[in-house]
Write a protein that holds these residues in place. Structure first.
Motif, PDB file in Angstrom:
ATOM      1  N   ALA A 107       0.811  -1.221   0.000  1.00 34.96           N
ATOM      2  CA  ALA A 107       0.000   0.000   0.000  1.00 34.96           C
ATOM      3  C   ALA A 107       0.848   1.276   0.000  1.00 34.96           C
ATOM      4  CB  ALA A 107      -0.953   0.010   1.195  1.00 34.96           C
ATOM      5  N   TYR A 108       2.131   1.154   0.342  1.00 37.15           N
ATOM      6  CA  TYR A 108       3.054   2.296   0.298  1.00 37.15           C
ATOM      7  C   TYR A 108       3.765   2.417  -1.045  1.00 37.15           C
ATOM      8  CZ  TYR A 108       2.830   2.423   5.455  1.00 37.15           C
ATOM      9  OH  TYR A 108       2.429   2.505   6.758  1.00 37.15           O
ATOM     10  N   SER A 109       3.394   1.634  -2.014  1.00 36.49           N
ATOM     11  CA  SER A 109       4.183   1.523  -3.249  1.00 36.49           C
ATOM     12  C   SER A 109       4.247   2.805  -4.082  1.00 36.49           C
ATOM     13  CB  SER A 109       3.657   0.372  -4.112  1.00 36.49           C
ATOM     14  OG  SER A 109       2.369   0.671  -4.600  1.00 36.49           O
ATOM     15  N   LYS A 110       3.419   3.776  -3.828  1.00 42.49           N
ATOM     16  CA  LYS A 110       3.464   5.046  -4.569  1.00 42.49           C
ATOM     17  C   LYS A 110       4.077   6.177  -3.740  1.00 42.49           C
ATOM     18  CE  LYS A 110       1.791   3.395  -8.311  1.00 42.49           C
ATOM     19  NZ  LYS A 110       2.691   3.167  -9.433  1.00 42.49           N
ATOM     20  N   THR A 111       4.757   5.805  -2.664  1.00 41.75           N
ATOM     21  CA  THR A 111       5.437   6.764  -1.800  1.00 41.75           C
ATOM     22  C   THR A 111       6.912   6.396  -1.743  1.00 41.75           C
ATOM     23  OG1 THR A 111       3.450   7.066  -0.472  1.00 41.75           O
ATOM     24  CG2 THR A 111       5.530   7.699   0.552  1.00 41.75           C
ATOM     25  N   VAL A 112       7.775   7.405  -1.828  1.00 41.24           N
ATOM     26  CA  VAL A 112       9.219   7.187  -1.728  1.00 41.24           C
ATOM     27  C   VAL A 112       9.821   8.175  -0.740  1.00 41.24           C
ATOM     28  CG1 VAL A 112       9.539   6.216  -4.045  1.00 41.24           C
ATOM     29  CG2 VAL A 112       9.704   8.697  -3.705  1.00 41.24           C
ATOM     30  N   GLU A 113      11.018   7.835  -0.280  1.00 40.67           N
ATOM     31  CA  GLU A 113      11.817   8.751   0.533  1.00 40.67           C
ATOM     32  C   GLU A 113      12.977   9.233  -0.324  1.00 40.67           C
ATOM     33  OE1 GLU A 113      14.004   9.156   4.862  1.00 40.67           O
ATOM     34  OE2 GLU A 113      13.297   7.185   4.219  1.00 40.67           O
ATOM     35  N   THR A 114      13.276  10.515  -0.240  1.00 46.79           N
ATOM     36  CA  THR A 114      14.345  11.088  -1.060  1.00 46.79           C
ATOM     37  C   THR A 114      15.500  11.562  -0.189  1.00 46.79           C
ATOM     38  OG1 THR A 114      13.263  13.251  -1.020  1.00 46.79           O
ATOM     39  CG2 THR A 114      12.782  11.804  -2.897  1.00 46.79           C
ATOM     40  N   SER A 115      16.671  11.602  -0.813  1.00 45.36           N
ATOM     41  CA  SER A 115      17.874  12.129  -0.166  1.00 45.36           C
ATOM     42  C   SER A 115      18.640  12.964  -1.171  1.00 45.36           C
ATOM     43  CB  SER A 115      18.777  10.986   0.314  1.00 45.36           C
ATOM     44  OG  SER A 115      18.170  10.258   1.341  1.00 45.36           O
ATOM     45  N   ILE A 116      19.319  13.977  -0.676  1.00 46.29           N
ATOM     46  CA  ILE A 116      20.157  14.831  -1.519  1.00 46.29           C
ATOM     47  C   ILE A 116      21.384  15.232  -0.719  1.00 46.29           C
ATOM     48  CG2 ILE A 116      18.830  16.884  -0.880  1.00 46.29           C
ATOM     49  CD1 ILE A 116      19.498  18.001  -3.700  1.00 46.29           C
ATOM     50  N   TYR A 117      22.525  15.178  -1.379  1.00 47.54           N
ATOM     51  CA  TYR A 117      23.791  15.596  -0.771  1.00 47.54           C
ATOM     52  C   TYR A 117      24.569  16.411  -1.794  1.00 47.54           C
ATOM     53  CZ  TYR A 117      23.046  12.288   3.023  1.00 47.54           C
ATOM     54  OH  TYR A 117      22.535  11.628   4.103  1.00 47.54           O
ATOM     55  N   LEU A 118      25.103  17.532  -1.349  1.00 43.18           N
ATOM     56  CA  LEU A 118      25.974  18.352  -2.182  1.00 43.18           C
ATOM     57  C   LEU A 118      27.387  18.302  -1.615  1.00 43.18           C
ATOM     58  CD1 LEU A 118      23.751  21.522  -2.714  1.00 43.18           C
ATOM     59  CD2 LEU A 118      24.102  19.615  -4.288  1.00 43.18           C
ATOM     60  N   HIS A 119      28.367  18.416  -2.482  1.00 43.17           N
ATOM     61  CA  HIS A 119      29.756  18.491  -2.037  1.00 43.17           C
ATOM     62  C   HIS A 119      29.861  19.598  -0.991  1.00 43.17           C
ATOM     63  CE1 HIS A 119      34.022  19.451  -2.104  1.00 43.17           C
ATOM     64  NE2 HIS A 119      34.219  18.225  -2.594  1.00 43.17           N
ATOM     65  N   LYS A 120      30.669  19.374   0.030  1.00 44.08           N
ATOM     66  CA  LYS A 120      30.757  20.316   1.155  1.00 44.08           C
ATOM     67  C   LYS A 120      31.092  21.745   0.731  1.00 44.08           C
ATOM     68  CE  LYS A 120      35.591  19.288   2.249  1.00 44.08           C
ATOM     69  NZ  LYS A 120      36.187  20.601   2.026  1.00 44.08           N
ATOM     70  N   ASP A 121      31.757  21.910  -0.401  1.00 44.94           N
ATOM     71  CA  ASP A 121      32.123  23.245  -0.877  1.00 44.94           C
ATOM     72  C   ASP A 121      31.123  23.828  -1.869  1.00 44.94           C
ATOM     73  OD1 ASP A 121      34.485  23.078   0.633  1.00 44.94           O
ATOM     74  OD2 ASP A 121      35.566  22.125  -1.028  1.00 44.94           O
ATOM     75  N   GLN A 122      30.020  23.132  -2.116  1.00 45.01           N
ATOM     76  CA  GLN A 122      29.080  23.563  -3.153  1.00 45.01           C
ATOM     77  C   GLN A 122      27.728  24.023  -2.613  1.00 45.01           C
ATOM     78  OE1 GLN A 122      30.212  24.003  -6.168  1.00 45.01           O
ATOM     79  NE2 GLN A 122      32.163  23.060  -5.670  1.00 45.01           N
TER      80      GLN A 122
END
Length: 162
Positions: A76-91
């Motif tokens: 029942a959760y199949s249309k839900t996702v968790e997202t992650s984002i990471y940028l380089h420490k200097d960016q």
């Protein structure tokens, strides 16, 4: 340029991510990971879950990455996702997060996803501002659920309905 991640990108992604493991509470991992482990994670997201893992390149250097993964295993959760984002420490602060995240949202829409969950350790003003700029709304905060650097850390969750 934003594109799908390849195995050859793993070393650059590891360099970005290991900084956060060692120097922040943005991730609750405690020990660095290696390139083989990152390749495995990228393949799991792309092949097993059939979800996007994107990288952003500037002058042939990876400055950040974003991906989606399964929110929960029940059907029942199949249309839900968790997202992650990471940028380089200097960016950070250069405007790279928004287009990278927007492309991830576009890919998720094309795949038919409905709800996106973004979790973050608190405080994290930059991540909170990015999520809210894109349209995420804070839906939960859990007190002292992570323990890193000899301190308890809160976690907040933001949601976006596509």
């Amino acid at each position: 340029m934003i594109r799908f991640a390849k195995s050859e990108d793993a070393q650059s992604i590891v360099a970005i991510y290991n900084h956060y493991i060692l120097h922040s509470h943005a991730t609750f991992e405690l020990t660095e990971i290696d390139t083989d482990e990152m390749i495995s994670r990228i393949h799991k997201v792309q092949k097993e879950f059939n979800l996007p893992w994107l990288v952003m390149e500037i002058d042939k250097e990876i400055v950040g990455y974003a991906y989606a993964t399964q929110w929960k295993a029940r059907v029942a959760y199949s249309k839900t996702v968790e997202t992650s984002i990471y940028l380089h420490k200097d960016q950070g602060g250069k405007g790279y997060g928004k287009p990278l995240y927007n492309e991830l949202m576009s890919q998720l829409k094309l795949l038919g996803y409905h709800a996106i969950i973004g979790g973050m350790s608190l405080p994290n003003e930059a991540s909170q501002a990015l999520h809210e700029k894109i349209g995420f709304i804070k839906i939960a905060e859990f007190k002292e659920v992570g323990f890193k650097f000899n301190q308890w850390i809160d976690v907040g969750y933001w949601e976006l309905i596509l």
